[in-house]
Design a protein around this motif. Structure first.
Motif, PDB file in Angstrom:
ATOM      1  N   THR A   1      -2.008  21.702   1.535  1.00  0.00           N
ATOM      2  CA  THR A   1      -3.520  21.803   1.278  1.00  0.00           C
ATOM      3  C   THR A   1      -3.855  23.061   0.335  1.00  0.00           C
ATOM      4  O   THR A   1      -4.433  22.939  -0.600  1.00  0.00           O
ATOM      5  N   GLN A   2      -3.287  24.091   0.841  1.00  0.00           N
ATOM      6  CA  GLN A   2      -3.367  25.481  -0.117  1.00  0.00           C
ATOM      7  C   GLN A   2      -2.946  25.220  -1.401  1.00  0.00           C
ATOM      8  O   GLN A   2      -3.347  25.921  -2.151  1.00  0.00           O
TER       9      GLN A   2
ATOM     10  N   ILE B   1      -9.417  24.143   3.993  1.00  0.00           N
ATOM     11  CA  ILE B   1     -10.384  23.402   3.355  1.00  0.00           C
ATOM     12  C   ILE B   1     -11.630  24.615   3.762  1.00  0.00           C
ATOM     13  O   ILE B   1     -12.671  24.865   3.133  1.00  0.00           O
TER      14      ILE B   1
ATOM     15  N   LEU C   1      -5.270  23.245  -3.300  1.00  0.00           N
ATOM     16  CA  LEU C   1      -6.414  24.014  -3.657  1.00  0.00           C
ATOM     17  C   LEU C   1      -6.044  24.839  -4.734  1.00  0.00           C
ATOM     18  O   LEU C   1      -7.030  25.076  -5.780  1.00  0.00           O
TER      19      LEU C   1
ATOM     20  N   ILE D   1     -15.414  21.837  -1.309  1.00  0.00           N
ATOM     21  CA  ILE D   1     -14.602  20.776  -1.069  1.00  0.00           C
ATOM     22  C   ILE D   1     -14.906  19.875   0.105  1.00  0.00           C
ATOM     23  O   ILE D   1     -15.201  20.574   1.358  1.00  0.00           O
TER      24      ILE D   1
ATOM     25  N   ALA E   1     -11.396  27.641   2.129  1.00  0.00           N
ATOM     26  CA  ALA E   1     -11.617  27.694   0.587  1.00  0.00           C
ATOM     27  C   ALA E   1     -13.284  27.842   0.614  1.00  0.00           C
ATOM     28  O   ALA E   1     -13.775  28.624  -0.430  1.00  0.00           O
ATOM     29  N   ASN E   2     -13.887  26.936   1.272  1.00  0.00           N
ATOM     30  CA  ASN E   2     -15.376  26.774   1.033  1.00  0.00           C
ATOM     31  C   ASN E   2     -16.215  28.000   1.409  1.00  0.00           C
ATOM     32  O   ASN E   2     -17.174  28.236   1.106  1.00  0.00           O
TER      33      ASN E   2
ATOM     34  N   TYR F   1     -14.467  30.011  -3.931  1.00  0.00           N
ATOM     35  CA  TYR F   1     -13.870  28.742  -4.561  1.00  0.00           C
ATOM     36  C   TYR F   1     -14.547  28.411  -5.332  1.00  0.00           C
ATOM     37  O   TYR F   1     -15.874  27.968  -5.473  1.00  0.00           O
TER      38      TYR F   1
END
Length: 377
Positions: A314-315, A61, A318, A73, A64-65, A69
């Protein structure tokens, strides 16, 4: 003239403001915040597994942030305490939060079996990162997928190894009465028999059992070549310690359910020589990078064997959220089932029941000099 100039200045100011706003980069615009949930044992004897997995979830996460993205998240990590009732309460908390789009969860199979009806009822996609009981995906609930192999995929090669390489012709089986324990006992017995071995006895005891001495005394008289344990960490450590106390010198074997430093802490010196199967490491650049990134975060907890599975789950979440948006959860669940994802586990895809199709090869882990190491012969 004064009024005209004032109007002209206001008009010019509006034009300049509009031009400035148009020139702002897209990333400066506010993004919607959504949540992804995590469930696992963050307290109790199984916490090392859950904490390492939680950190893998949070790492995915964070990355990603920090990138481009489309959403901000927020990770929501909840403790299931390895307890089905606690797990259901945590699942309900996620399901009742309208900002939670999807979740990944569970190390314990009994907990996963208790919560998947909740995710199914609320149509919330959930990827299992750790629990390996076959019934989880056998139910074919469209919201449920799993990135870990099942216990069947570990027990079959372990049984063959025990007979052919370890040289065990007769094995006593001890397991707990959970679905996980019963399934382990049944499948190991089946595969060991198919390999040519014999089971001298099978004992199933409740989760939380602290005294195995009565059955161990009887097993000692059976003189098996090994004892197979089909439960998890704490009970495994107690069993191994009591084996030593009663003078049972045969090896203890099992699958990866008690492959954890906590087992050694519970069993003490008696842990020496214990052997378990574990899916063989498949090195690839993505996994190497994840391991380096994890280390760079300076988490309080060391990575667990399931860190990479929670990170990968999680990937995948996402990825499908970025590609499909957040409005249609059924569409997200379908997208997970149909994905072909190259990541830390290799190339992940799922069968028509949501079970990972990554082939499994095992390696044998053995406790040597007070630590788990990979057996080389």
């Amino acid at each position: 003239m004064t009024i005209f100039n004032a109007r002209r200045r206001r008009l010019l100011g509006s034009v300049l403001l509009a031009t400035a706003m148009a020139s702002l980069p897209t990333l400066a615009l506010a993004k919607d915040t959504i949540k992804i949930g995590f469930l696992g044992p963050l307290s109790g004897g199984n916490a090392p597994q859950g904490l390492g997995a939680r950190n893998g979830f949070l790492l995915a996460i964070k990355q990603a942030n920090e990138g481009n993205y489309p959403y901000t998240i927020e990770g929501v990590a909840l403790d299931d305490a390895s307890d089905p009732q606690t797990g259901v309460s945590a699942a309900m908390k996620l399901a009742n939060d309208s900002a939670v789009v999807a979740a990944t969860g569970h190390w314990n199979s009994p907990v996963a079996l208790a919560t998947i009806p909740v995710f199914h009822r609320f149509e919330m996609p959930m990827i299992v990162w750790g629990a390996i009981g076959p019934k989880i995906t056998e139910q074919n609930l469209p919201e449920i997928t799993r990135v870990t192999p099942t216990l069947v995929a570990e027990n079959q090669p372990l049984a063959g190894w025990a007979f052919k390489t370890l040289g065990a012709k007769k094995v006593a089986i001890v397991a707990d009465t959970s679905d996980y324990g019963v399934s382990n006992a049944d499948f190991f017995k089946k595969f060991f028999g198919e390999a040519g071995g014999q089971t001298s006895s099978t004992d199933l005891l409740p989760v939380g059992t602290t005294d195995f001495r009565t059955i161990l005394t009887r097993i000692k008289g059976e003189a098996p070549d090994a004892i197979y344990f089909g439960g998890v960490i704490t009970e495994a450590g107690i069993l191994r310690k009591q084996m030593a106390e009663l003078g049972l010198t045969m090896p203890m074997i099992g699958i990866s359910g008690f492959y954890d430093p906590e087992f050694i802490s519970v069993a003490g010196k008696a842990a020496e020589g214990t052997m378990v199967s574990y899916p063989a490491s498949q090195s690839n650049p993505a996994l190497t990078k994840m391991e380096a990134d994890y280390k760079a975060q300076n988490y309080a907890e060391a990575p667990s064997p399931y860190t990479k599975y929670a990170y990968e789950a999680t990937q995948i979440l996402l990825k499908v959220i970025a590609d499909n948006g957040i409005e249609d959860k059924a569409k997200l669940a379908q997208a997970i089932r149909s994905i072909k994802h190259d990541g830390v586990l290799g190339t992940t895809s799922f069968d028509d029941h949501g079970q990972t199709q990554i082939p499994v090869e095992i390696e044998i882990k053995v406790v040597k000099d007070g630590a788990w190491t990979t057996k080389t012969n």
